[in-house]
Design a protein around this motif. Structure first.
Motif, PDB file in Angstrom:
ATOM      1  N   ARG A   6       7.001  -9.921   8.405  1.00 30.44           N
ATOM      2  CA  ARG A   6       5.785  -9.262   7.927  1.00 30.44           C
ATOM      3  C   ARG A   6       5.271  -8.251   8.946  1.00 30.44           C
ATOM      4  N   LEU A   7       5.428  -8.558  10.233  1.00 27.72           N
ATOM      5  CA  LEU A   7       4.900  -7.680  11.283  1.00 27.72           C
ATOM      6  C   LEU A   7       5.804  -6.474  11.566  1.00 27.72           C
ATOM      7  N   THR A   8       7.092  -6.621  11.335  1.00 29.53           N
ATOM      8  CA  THR A   8       8.045  -5.553  11.654  1.00 29.53           C
ATOM      9  C   THR A   8       7.738  -4.243  10.925  1.00 29.53           C
ATOM     10  N   PRO A   9       7.465  -4.253   9.614  1.00 28.78           N
ATOM     11  CA  PRO A   9       7.134  -2.972   8.955  1.00 28.78           C
ATOM     12  C   PRO A   9       5.883  -2.309   9.515  1.00 28.78           C
ATOM     13  N   MET A  10       4.911  -3.105   9.950  1.00 29.99           N
ATOM     14  CA  MET A  10       3.689  -2.541  10.545  1.00 29.99           C
ATOM     15  C   MET A  10       4.024  -1.826  11.848  1.00 29.99           C
ATOM     16  N   ILE A  11       4.870  -2.442  12.657  1.00 31.87           N
ATOM     17  CA  ILE A  11       5.278  -1.817  13.917  1.00 31.87           C
ATOM     18  C   ILE A  11       6.023  -0.516  13.628  1.00 31.87           C
TER      19      ILE A  11
END
Length: 119
Positions: A96-101
């Motif tokens: 979930r956090l990877t696309p935000m990064i």
């Protein structure tokens, strides 16, 4: 800035819109003038600038808007990377956090490119 695909651009724009919306929903929970309220305001403003640049909307941003957007975007990248580092690659939180990064890195690169063009 390295060329990004239309798919990457569209995914980043969705993430910016969602994050801006979520931050705006949180604003009433903090009293004006508190550090949390200022953080959210700065984050929303920076994401709106980055969104406009990545969208290539032709919207004009002052040098001050561009410059003051760098720190909040770097902060999002840093905080999200630190949070992600606590999880294994195959966990839902990591995924979930990877696309935000990725989206904020695209935004930071576009922001820095715009700043360099105006230098």
């Amino acid at each position: 800035m390295t060329a990004i695909t239309d798919e990457q651009r569209n995914e980043a724009l969705k993430i910016y819109a969602t994050t801006i919306k979520n931050c705006q929903k949180m604003q009433p929970k903090f009293a004006p003038g508190t550090p949390q309220a200022s953080l959210l305001t700065n984050r929303i403003n920076a994401l709106q600038v980055v969104e406009g640049i990545v969208r290539n909307s032709g919207e004009y941003f002052t040098r001050e808007q561009l410059t003051t957007s760098v720190a909040p975007i770097k902060s999002i990248i840093h905080k999200t990377s630190v949070a992600r580092s606590k999880y294994a690659l195959d966990t839902p939180v990591y995924k979930r956090l990877t696309p935000m990064i990725n989206a904020t890195e695209i935004g930071l690169a576009a922001l820095e490119q715009r700043l360099n063009q105006e230098a």
